[in-house]
Design an enzyme around this catalytic site. Structure first.
Site, PDB file in Angstrom:
ATOM      1  N   ASP A 109    -116.674  34.198 -38.293  1.00 58.44           N
ATOM      2  CA  ASP A 109    -115.340  34.293 -37.710  1.00 58.44           C
ATOM      3  C   ASP A 109    -115.290  33.617 -36.342  1.00 58.44           C
ATOM      4  OD1 ASP A 109    -116.778  36.159 -36.272  1.00 58.44           O
ATOM      5  OD2 ASP A 109    -115.444  37.854 -36.701  1.00 58.44           O
ATOM      6  N   SER A 110    -116.433  33.111 -35.896  1.00 55.16           N
ATOM      7  CA  SER A 110    -116.466  32.245 -34.714  1.00 55.16           C
ATOM      8  C   SER A 110    -115.605  31.009 -34.906  1.00 55.16           C
ATOM      9  CB  SER A 110    -117.901  31.835 -34.395  1.00 55.16           C
ATOM     10  OG  SER A 110    -118.558  31.344 -35.553  1.00 55.16           O
ATOM     11  N   ASP A 170    -117.985  35.949 -43.131  1.00 47.55           N
ATOM     12  CA  ASP A 170    -117.647  37.057 -42.249  1.00 47.55           C
ATOM     13  C   ASP A 170    -116.366  37.756 -42.703  1.00 47.55           C
ATOM     14  OD1 ASP A 170    -119.584  37.428 -40.325  1.00 47.55           O
ATOM     15  OD2 ASP A 170    -118.662  36.107 -38.846  1.00 47.55           O
ATOM     16  N   LYS A 224    -120.411  39.500 -44.494  1.00 51.62           N
ATOM     17  CA  LYS A 224    -121.029  40.077 -43.299  1.00 51.62           C
ATOM     18  C   LYS A 224    -119.986  40.882 -42.554  1.00 51.62           C
ATOM     19  CE  LYS A 224    -122.110  37.704 -39.471  1.00 51.62           C
ATOM     20  NZ  LYS A 224    -121.446  38.493 -38.402  1.00 51.62           N
ATOM     21  N   GLU A 260    -127.639  40.471 -32.440  1.00 53.47           N
ATOM     22  CA  GLU A 260    -127.101  39.493 -31.490  1.00 53.47           C
ATOM     23  C   GLU A 260    -127.136  40.022 -30.063  1.00 53.47           C
ATOM     24  OE1 GLU A 260    -123.104  36.830 -30.454  1.00 53.47           O
ATOM     25  OE2 GLU A 260    -123.178  38.025 -32.299  1.00 53.47           O
TER      26      GLU A 260
END
Length: 290
Positions: free
Chosen positions: A67-68, A106, A136, A205
């Site tokens: 989703d970045s 995502d 994810k 992360e």
């Protein structure tokens, strides 16, 4: 090929050239960690387009449609405004452009948190409409019930603990996590909870390195680091960060190229040729047949 989507080889320059290989599976990725260790670290990069997937596929075990893309592709200030439709469109493109890597998509903010039923509806739609192999989602122990629900119904889940960008407003920013003893303990507990719930792998992360190492040693499933430790079972980066497409990147990014400068120079050369009427030349134009 694990998708019903096809590109017309006669008309699309984006069509991937078939390779004599089988796509990696969730069990194959999970099996890379045996006896608490991963002999060959897992390689994962983000991918958002068919062409990008083509270029990365041969080198990666997993491609993450992150989703970045909200920030990288759409210029949004965070991932919070990313929609299910965005993720599905880009996920399908990445599946079409790849043959080897396991593709994971995502689940965007607001598509899974309300209930297990909502999560299943969103995840099943993602998998059906993209052809991806897994989804994810972010969150630790709070998401364990959801992970168990999805996993038991045929939807493989990669979990995400530590710095979770969708929770940026609660966390107060993108700083490294685990600086307090309580936070350290929570990250380890979150990792164990999602692994016990059925996650086949866990992204860690932005956590202090000792936490990443402890988490990797504690879990039987692979731990994929990003801003974590080289001792994790694998690594993931945002591809555009790794390629040097942006001026500002997180501290944990290593730039392997400076594509921003390459593109800048190429665009400048093109603009110069156009303004000098040096392009197109006869080689790039169609002339009458004699």
């Amino acid at each position: 090929m694990s998708t019903t989507f096809q590109l017309d080889t006669a008309t699309s320059r984006a069509n991937p050239t078939p390779q004599p290989t089988r796509r990696l599976t969730v069990p194959a990725i999970r099996a890379r960690k045996a006896g608490g260790a991963t002999a060959q670290p897992l390689v994962m990069l983000t991918s958002y387009t068919a062409r990008q997937a083509q270029l990365l596929d041969a080198h990666c075990d997993m491609l993450l449609v992150g989703d970045s893309l909200g920030q990288v592709i759409y210029g949004l200030p965070s991932t919070l405004a990313v929609t299910l439709e965005m993720m599905i469109a880009h996920g399908a493109a990445v599946v079409r452009g790849s043959y080897h890597a396991l593709v994971i998509v995502d689940m965007p903010f607001g598509s899974y948190e309300a209930s297990t039923a909502q999560a299943f509806a969103s995840a099943s739609r993602i998998m059906a409409e993209t052809g991806c192999a897994a989804v994810k989602l972010e969150g630790g122990a709070a998401m364990a019930e959801t992970i168990a629900f999805l996993s038991s119904r045929g939807i493989p889940v990669m979990a995400h603990v530590g710095l979770t960008p969708q929770a940026v407003n609660v966390l107060g920013g993108y700083g490294a996590r685990g600086r307090s003893e309580a936070e350290h303990d929570k990250i380890i507990a979150d990792g164990k909870a999602v692994a016990d719930a059925g996650a086949f792998a866990v992204v860690a992360e932005g956590v202090l390195e000792p936490i990443a190492v402890a988490l990797t040693e504690a879990l039987e499933v692979p731990v994929i680091g990003i801003g974590a430790s080289a001792r994790c079972d694998g690594q993931v980066l945002v591809t555009e960060d790794m390629l040097g497409m942006f001026e500002r990147v997180p501290r944990f990014v290593k730039r392997y190229e400076n594509l921003a400068e390459v593109i800048h120079q190429a665009a400048a050369a093109y603009a110069g040729d156009v303004r000098a009427r040096a392009f197109p030349t006869p080689d790039q134009t169609y002339q009458p047949k004699v």
